[in-house]
Design a protein around this motif. Sequence first.
Motif, PDB file in Angstrom:
ATOM      1  N   PRO A 140     -23.235  46.584 -29.590  1.00 19.36           N
ATOM      2  CA  PRO A 140     -22.502  46.573 -30.209  1.00 19.36           C
ATOM      3  C   PRO A 140     -21.377  48.082 -30.155  1.00 19.36           C
ATOM      4  O   PRO A 140     -20.174  48.224 -30.575  1.00 19.36           O
ATOM      5  N   LEU A 141     -22.240  49.200 -30.118  1.00 20.92           N
ATOM      6  CA  LEU A 141     -21.608  50.482 -29.919  1.00 20.92           C
ATOM      7  C   LEU A 141     -20.857  50.618 -28.677  1.00 20.92           C
ATOM      8  O   LEU A 141     -19.744  51.202 -28.869  1.00 20.92           O
ATOM      9  N   TYR A 142     -21.216  50.289 -27.568  1.00 19.73           N
ATOM     10  CA  TYR A 142     -20.313  50.099 -26.374  1.00 19.73           C
ATOM     11  C   TYR A 142     -18.980  49.250 -26.683  1.00 19.73           C
ATOM     12  O   TYR A 142     -17.916  49.516 -25.908  1.00 19.73           O
ATOM     13  N   ALA A 143     -19.191  48.180 -27.272  1.00 17.31           N
ATOM     14  CA  ALA A 143     -18.170  47.022 -27.680  1.00 17.31           C
ATOM     15  C   ALA A 143     -16.854  48.034 -28.419  1.00 17.31           C
ATOM     16  O   ALA A 143     -15.829  47.705 -28.273  1.00 17.31           O
ATOM     17  N   VAL A 144     -17.566  48.788 -29.404  1.00 19.09           N
ATOM     18  CA  VAL A 144     -16.432  49.523 -30.083  1.00 19.09           C
ATOM     19  C   VAL A 144     -15.768  50.251 -29.373  1.00 19.09           C
ATOM     20  O   VAL A 144     -14.477  50.808 -29.333  1.00 19.09           O
ATOM     21  N   GLY A 145     -16.363  51.277 -28.252  1.00 19.87           N
ATOM     22  CA  GLY A 145     -15.921  52.032 -27.546  1.00 19.87           C
ATOM     23  C   GLY A 145     -14.721  51.386 -26.548  1.00 19.87           C
ATOM     24  O   GLY A 145     -13.859  51.782 -26.378  1.00 19.87           O
ATOM     25  N   LEU A 146     -15.451  50.222 -26.045  1.00 19.18           N
ATOM     26  CA  LEU A 146     -14.472  49.592 -25.164  1.00 19.18           C
ATOM     27  C   LEU A 146     -13.288  48.974 -25.610  1.00 19.18           C
ATOM     28  O   LEU A 146     -12.090  48.962 -25.023  1.00 19.18           O
ATOM     29  N   LEU A 152      -3.896  49.170 -23.262  1.00 18.68           N
ATOM     30  CA  LEU A 152      -2.803  48.353 -23.502  1.00 18.68           C
ATOM     31  C   LEU A 152      -1.374  49.155 -23.731  1.00 18.68           C
ATOM     32  O   LEU A 152      -0.436  48.995 -23.637  1.00 18.68           O
ATOM     33  N   TYR A 153      -1.703  50.462 -24.857  1.00 17.55           N
ATOM     34  CA  TYR A 153      -0.737  51.011 -25.200  1.00 17.55           C
ATOM     35  C   TYR A 153      -0.044  51.777 -24.166  1.00 17.55           C
ATOM     36  O   TYR A 153       1.427  51.899 -24.156  1.00 17.55           O
ATOM     37  N   LEU A 154      -0.836  52.277 -23.353  1.00 18.20           N
ATOM     38  CA  LEU A 154      -0.213  53.025 -22.168  1.00 18.20           C
ATOM     39  C   LEU A 154       0.727  52.221 -21.171  1.00 18.20           C
ATOM     40  O   LEU A 154       1.612  52.588 -20.601  1.00 18.20           O
ATOM     41  N   THR A 155       0.048  50.896 -20.946  1.00 19.59           N
ATOM     42  CA  THR A 155       0.683  50.046 -19.972  1.00 19.59           C
ATOM     43  C   THR A 155       1.594  48.935 -20.323  1.00 19.59           C
ATOM     44  O   THR A 155       2.424  48.372 -19.585  1.00 19.59           O
ATOM     45  N   ASP A 156       1.029  48.365 -21.511  1.00 17.68           N
ATOM     46  CA  ASP A 156       1.851  47.450 -22.027  1.00 17.68           C
ATOM     47  C   ASP A 156       1.288  45.843 -21.485  1.00 17.68           C
ATOM     48  O   ASP A 156       2.074  45.020 -21.786  1.00 17.68           O
ATOM     49  N   TYR A 157       0.289  45.980 -20.763  1.00 16.50           N
ATOM     50  CA  TYR A 157      -0.175  44.959 -20.047  1.00 16.50           C
ATOM     51  C   TYR A 157      -1.638  44.598 -20.364  1.00 16.50           C
ATOM     52  O   TYR A 157      -2.465  45.455 -20.263  1.00 16.50           O
ATOM     53  N   ILE A 158      -1.842  43.521 -21.372  1.00  8.25           N
ATOM     54  CA  ILE A 158      -3.175  42.941 -21.626  1.00  8.25           C
ATOM     55  C   ILE A 158      -4.085  42.785 -20.312  1.00  8.25           C
ATOM     56  O   ILE A 158      -5.253  43.069 -20.238  1.00  8.25           O
ATOM     57  N   ALA A 159      -3.544  42.313 -19.267  1.00  4.59           N
ATOM     58  CA  ALA A 159      -4.258  42.253 -18.054  1.00  4.59           C
ATOM     59  C   ALA A 159      -4.775  43.375 -17.470  1.00  4.59           C
ATOM     60  O   ALA A 159      -6.032  43.424 -16.808  1.00  4.59           O
ATOM     61  N   LEU A 160      -4.135  44.482 -17.601  1.00  4.39           N
ATOM     62  CA  LEU A 160      -4.913  45.935 -17.014  1.00  4.39           C
ATOM     63  C   LEU A 160      -5.800  46.109 -17.861  1.00  4.39           C
ATOM     64  O   LEU A 160      -7.003  46.778 -17.746  1.00  4.39           O
ATOM     65  N   THR A 212      -7.882  44.276 -19.685  1.00  7.32           N
ATOM     66  CA  THR A 212      -9.003  43.291 -19.474  1.00  7.32           C
ATOM     67  C   THR A 212      -9.486  43.725 -18.021  1.00  7.32           C
ATOM     68  O   THR A 212     -10.863  43.640 -17.792  1.00  7.32           O
ATOM     69  N   LEU A 213      -8.744  44.102 -17.080  1.00  9.23           N
ATOM     70  CA  LEU A 213      -9.561  44.681 -15.833  1.00  9.23           C
ATOM     71  C   LEU A 213     -10.184  45.818 -15.916  1.00  9.23           C
ATOM     72  O   LEU A 213     -11.473  45.854 -15.330  1.00  9.23           O
ATOM     73  N   VAL A 214      -9.985  46.770 -16.753  1.00  8.01           N
ATOM     74  CA  VAL A 214     -10.871  47.871 -17.037  1.00  8.01           C
ATOM     75  C   VAL A 214     -12.347  47.297 -17.600  1.00  8.01           C
ATOM     76  O   VAL A 214     -13.132  47.748 -17.435  1.00  8.01           O
ATOM     77  N   ALA A 215     -11.860  46.456 -18.599  1.00 13.68           N
ATOM     78  CA  ALA A 215     -13.150  45.968 -19.478  1.00 13.68           C
ATOM     79  C   ALA A 215     -14.234  45.137 -18.470  1.00 13.68           C
ATOM     80  O   ALA A 215     -15.401  45.278 -18.544  1.00 13.68           O
ATOM     81  N   LEU A 227     -11.550  50.278 -28.062  1.00 10.45           N
ATOM     82  CA  LEU A 227     -10.881  51.628 -28.148  1.00 10.45           C
ATOM     83  C   LEU A 227      -9.997  51.782 -27.055  1.00 10.45           C
ATOM     84  O   LEU A 227      -8.879  52.298 -26.782  1.00 10.45           O
ATOM     85  N   LEU A 228     -10.940  51.830 -25.837  1.00  9.57           N
ATOM     86  CA  LEU A 228     -10.254  52.023 -24.555  1.00  9.57           C
ATOM     87  C   LEU A 228      -9.324  51.151 -24.065  1.00  9.57           C
ATOM     88  O   LEU A 228      -8.221  51.183 -23.645  1.00  9.57           O
TER      89      LEU A 228
END
Length: 210
Positions: free
Chosen positions: A119-125, A133-141, A143-146, A127-128
């Motif tokens: 859960p703690l990692y999930a919260v941090g992820l 998403l805010y910086l790139t506007d792409y959900i796919a990117l 997701t790639l990070v995750a 936020l990331l």
Amino acid sequence: MIYALLFLASYLVGHINPAILVSRWRRGIDIREINSKNAGTSNVTMTIGYRWGIFVLLMDILKGLVPALIVRLVYPENDILWFVSGLGAILGHIYPVLYQFKGGKGTATFGGVLFATVPLYAVGLLLLFALVLYLTDYIALSTLVAIVLTPIVLYLMGFHWISVLLMLVFSFISFSKHFENYRRIWNKEEVGLRKFHRNKDQIRVEKNTQ
């Protein structure tokens, strides 16, 4: 035997697809034939609206969270079972047998599994994910990070190698499901979430002024 039973039970839970059900109920359409043709949160948001997109997101998260959390509470010392259950729910979402194995891409359900198991990692992820998403506007990117980060973090956290491998399996599936998105982003052909809605608003204004 317990591994197979938990996988199957979680698969059946993941099999319930709110994106398909909501789109049929609200619009009388099959979401898998509209816009991105994906039976998931982003396509529902783009097609039906943010309110129903949020509803689908929450339901898809719960599909992964509830089975994995129950298994974690019953078998607190066996993290392999947690992720067997989690992967079952994810694959049920992606490959639902009653929907001709054509479901969503599994990102939200994957998130639910992480909230149940780390859960703690999930919260941090989360936020990331939101930041990317805010910086790139792409959900796919986002997701790639995750999907790249999660197996690495689970390994560093000391989870069993089989648990890491199970999440790595999803990472490969997710990458293949998003491959066309990545190709379009690379070729600057992908339409971001905000741009999509700006275009819809512009079309709406033009129609109202005609």
